[in-house]
Design a protein around this motif. Structure first.
Motif, mmCIF file in Angstrom:
data_model
loop_
_atom_site.group_PDB
_atom_site.id
_atom_site.type_symbol
_atom_site.label_atom_id
_atom_site.label_comp_id
_atom_site.label_asym_id
_atom_site.label_seq_id
_atom_site.Cartn_x
_atom_site.Cartn_y
_atom_site.Cartn_z
ATOM 1 N N GLU A 90 0.813 -1.219 0.000
ATOM 2 C CA GLU A 90 0.000 0.000 0.000
ATOM 3 C C GLU A 90 0.845 1.266 0.000
ATOM 4 O O GLU A 90 0.570 2.208 -0.752
ATOM 5 C CB GLU A 90 -0.931 -0.020 1.204
ATOM 6 C CG GLU A 90 -1.897 1.132 1.253
ATOM 7 C CD GLU A 90 -2.897 0.998 2.393
ATOM 8 O OE1 GLU A 90 -3.756 1.885 2.527
ATOM 9 O OE2 GLU A 90 -2.822 0.004 3.148
ATOM 10 N N THR A 94 0.795 3.922 -3.066
ATOM 11 C CA THR A 94 0.278 5.262 -2.798
ATOM 12 C C THR A 94 1.168 6.325 -3.420
ATOM 13 O O THR A 94 0.681 7.286 -4.040
ATOM 14 C CB THR A 94 0.154 5.491 -1.282
ATOM 15 O OG1 THR A 94 -0.837 4.608 -0.753
ATOM 16 C CG2 THR A 94 -0.238 6.936 -0.975
ATOM 17 N N PRO A 105 -2.853 12.042 -0.877
ATOM 18 C CA PRO A 105 -2.703 10.662 -0.408
ATOM 19 C C PRO A 105 -4.001 9.994 0.065
ATOM 20 O O PRO A 105 -4.194 8.800 -0.220
ATOM 21 C CB PRO A 105 -1.670 10.790 0.720
ATOM 22 C CG PRO A 105 -0.829 11.954 0.302
ATOM 23 C CD PRO A 105 -1.796 12.926 -0.320
ATOM 24 N N ALA A 108 -5.637 8.471 -2.874
ATOM 25 C CA ALA A 108 -4.935 7.259 -3.277
ATOM 26 C C ALA A 108 -5.323 6.097 -2.370
ATOM 27 O O ALA A 108 -5.497 4.960 -2.829
ATOM 28 C CB ALA A 108 -3.430 7.483 -3.246
ATOM 29 N N GLY A 109 -5.480 6.390 -1.075
ATOM 30 C CA GLY A 109 -5.910 5.350 -0.146
ATOM 31 C C GLY A 109 -7.288 4.805 -0.472
ATOM 32 O O GLY A 109 -7.541 3.601 -0.348
#
Length: 490
Positions: A90, A94, A105, A108-109
């Motif tokens: 992860e 990211t 971010p 992206a998560g």
């Protein structure tokens, strides 16, 4: 004592300048992938031509039958293994998503969480019933069974490239299809390489998935190739119309998820602070580059001034900058052409009589969050999908007028209604021409388990995700069984 360096999961040495067909093959032409916040070259991939697409489709067709013949447990385990790889990597993934797409971010998560969920859902769906026993004449068993189409072509966009690629790729593979994926050449790592890598490491057989970033010629070749049975497309309405025409002319199944001009309706009993929070999130998330963005904020006239004031305050204080280096709320737009289009819509709408309350300025690709009040039908900001961080506020006098304004569009993707009365909000929502409806929420929402699709110019009535995946990526086969062949009178 020395520590050996760990090879990154997205090791560029594996795929730099290459295309994927289960192996990484060097291509003559290359795509320079830019970091959106800086304009610098982030990496380089192979550039797929129409010839690459034709070869990939033939390979996918040749390998699909063996893949469909594998047990459902084997296919499910590939999906579960890929989901674990997304989770394990992860942090690295990211960084790539933030730099390639220009997102913050947390966005992206969201993409990675959704990707993991889509993979897990695809594994789970293989344990669901895959057909029916039908009534029939005595002595005959009659069955209806779901079977794969064969080869599915997937064309995905730049804005949420991981989700909008993997949501079609993975259920298509899980149900026994082979897939040829053409991610947007602006975001081919997030929209293609990540998917290829997790499935490659998870044990997907060679030749079942092909990843070919390319231009319009590659997309047209995919839509017309005789080995492709279905096209799943996400993108603009104009491009989707062209895809639909090409694919339908060649008698392919087509699933289209297109643009939106989504209405967020704020009724006169709404909490203004909560309403402003919802409106700002729906309008500004990922710089407004979301098909579900709250493109028209419709507010009762008694609350309009207060809502505009609160939105303007948020817009003036939301930080804008490079999300890879700073803690910001908004990053850059995808390219210069899109920035110029956003600014032209804003300036044309002001010239037509709307009021610029906040924003309306930019530096490089960074467009300030903007508030326009007094937006009315006929103005560009009311009619067109902006795909930029622009909150367009329109007032109304009654629930009936709110419904008329919300439905005054060719699009029909998402809508939200905010009210202290759930019953009242539902009554308004039931009158809206929309594929997605959110009561007491803004318009941007998605989950791995839901059927996602729009109406009108937002789609062609096809959905993808959750229970819709069996409908989208398989077709019915009728099977009858008799104990012995009968004697007919001929």
């Amino acid at each position: 004592m020395t520590t050996q360096a760990t090879t990154p999961f997205l090791d560029e040495a594996r795929w730099h300048g290459r295309l994927f067909d289960g192996a990484w093959n060097t291509a003559d032409a290359r795509i320079d992938v830019l970091e959106k916040a800086t304009g610098e070259t982030l990496t380089r991939l192979g550039h797929a031509t129409a010839e690459h697409v034709r070869a990939a489709c033939a390979s996918a067709h040749a390998n699909q039958t063996a893949w469909a013949a594998t047990s459902f447990e084997e296919r499910a385990e590939v999906m579960r293994a890929a989901a674990r790889l997304v989770k394990e990597n992860e942090a690295e993934l990211t960084g790539w998503i933030v730099r390639e797409t220009g997102c913050i971010p947390p966005k992206a998560g969201v993409e990675l969480k959704m990707a993991k969920g889509i993979l897990e859902k695809a594994a789970a769906m293989l344990g669901e019933p895959q057909g029916y026993v039908l009534p029939s004449v005595d002595g005959r068993i009659s069955l209806a069974k779901r079977v794969p189409h064969g080869v599915v072509g997937v064309i995905s966009p730049f804005n949420f490239p991981l989700i909008l690629s993997i949501r079609a790729v993975v259920p298509a593979l899980a149900t026994g299809n082979a897939v040829v994926l053409k991610p947007d050449p602006q975001t081919p790592v997030t929209g293609g390489i990540i998917i290829a890598r997790v499935l490659e490491e998870a044990g997907l057989p060679k030749g079942v998935l092909h990843v070919l970033p390319g231009g319009g010629d590659a997309g047209e070749a995919l839509c017309t190739d005789p080995d492709v049975a279905m096209i799943s497309f996400t993108g603009s309405t104009a491009a989707g119309r062209r895809v639909g025409e090409l694919a339908s002319r060649h008698l392919k199944r087509v699933q289209l998820e297109l643009g939106g001009k989504n209405a967020l309706i704020i009724l006169d009993d709404a909490d203004l602070d909560l309403a402003a929070s919802n409106a700002a999130w729906g309008a500004y998330l990922h710089q407004g580059q979301i098909c579900m963005a709250s493109g028209r904020i419709l507010v009762h006239e008694s609350l309009a001034a207060g809502l505009v004031e609160r939105l303007a305050e948020k817009a003036r204080h939301l930080p804008v900058g490079n999300p890879a280096l700073e803690s910001v709320a908004l990053g850059p737009l995808i390219n210069q052409r899109q920035l110029e289009r956003v600014h032209a819509i804003v300036t044309d709408t002001i010239a037509a009589g709307a009021t610029l309350v906040a924003g309306g300025t930019y530096e490089n690709l960074f467009y300030r969050p903007t508030v326009l009040s007094g937006v009315r039908p006929g103005m560009r900001a009311f009619e067109e999908e902006i795909f930029g961080p622009v909150a367009c506020v329109t007032s109304f006098a009654s629930d009936d007028e709110a419904v008329r304004l919300a439905n005054a569009t060719e699009y029909g993707l998402s809508a939200g209604v905010i009210s202290a009365s759930v019953a009242r909000a539902l009554a308004v929502g039931e009158r809206l021409n929309t594929g997605l409806l959110h009561i007491n929420d803004q318009t941007v929402a998605d989950e791995p388990y839901i059927p996602f699709g729009g109406r009108g110019h937002s789609g062609n009535g096809e959905s993808v995700g959750g229970p819709a995946n069996w409908d989208a990526f398989t077709q019915w086969r009728w099977i009858t069984i008799k104990g012995e062949a009968p004697r007919y009178p001929f």
